[in-house]
Design a protein around this motif. Structure first.
Motif: not given
Length: 190
Positions: A13, A18, A83-84, A86-89, A92, A171
């Motif tokens: 994280r 990209s 980045s977070r 846009a992608t990390d719930q 968000k 991952d």
């Protein structure tokens, strides 16, 4: 793309990537290690230029980011935050909550940058070794499974699993699920 270091000083994280690019690590561009190691827990934001500075006028209470510190580290942290967002719930949800409180996107990003710098500082002062993944490929091959079979089960691309097996990407959740799935496979059924 080169392989990840075996002793990964940051969680995934902490990185912003990209497609088709090398990961951008705030650690690689951060101030010298001695400076970080000797810093107290209140200094990481100041070291990276993410410390809040009061910028209030009248009845409005606002803060801005410090212009001091390591600008390259600040730029890397900015990429992690974008980045977070846009992608990390979890991020968000945080952004949505702070927006409801009336914060602007700029103010929210300032807060997130400070959180990220604290997280990276924690990882640098208490590094965790990367999980072992060297058993995945031999186990899969011993079971006679193809990458396509495994990828179909996880609804992902075979290249994704291949990169995890070879240590080219990380991952942890997928690697753990993959290992559990391989352990549950019976060579007689295949």
């Amino acid at each position: 793309m080169t392989s990840w270091p075996k002793y990964w000083p940051c969680t995934p994280r902490c990185y912003a990537t990209s497609p088709g690019s090398e990961p951008r690590s705030p650690v690689s561009s951060w101030s010298p290690w001695e400076t970080i190691r000797n810093a107290s827990a209140t200094k990481p934001a100041a070291l990276t230029g993410t410390a809040p500075i009061p910028a209030s006028s009248g009845k409005t209470t606002r803060h801005r980011l410090s212009h001091g510190g390591d600008r390259a580290a600040n730029a890397a942290i900015h990429h992690v935050v974008v980045s977070r967002m846009a992608t990390d719930q979890r991020t968000k949800d945080y952004v949505a909550r702070r927006t409801e409180e009336g914060k602007t996107k700029k103010e929210i990003m300032r807060c997130l940058k400070r959180y990220v710098s604290r997280e990276i500082y924690g990882q640098l002062t208490n590094p965790q070794p990367a999980p072992v993944i060297s058993d995945l490929r031999p186990t899969r091959q011993q079971l006679g499974l193809t990458l396509q079979t495994a990828a179909r089960h996880f609804n992902t691309w075979p290249g994704t699993l291949s990169r995890i097996e070879r240590g080219l990407s990380r991952d942890d959740a997928l690697a753990h699920e993959y290992r559990s799935w391989l352990a549950g496979q019976n060579p007689a059924k295949i």
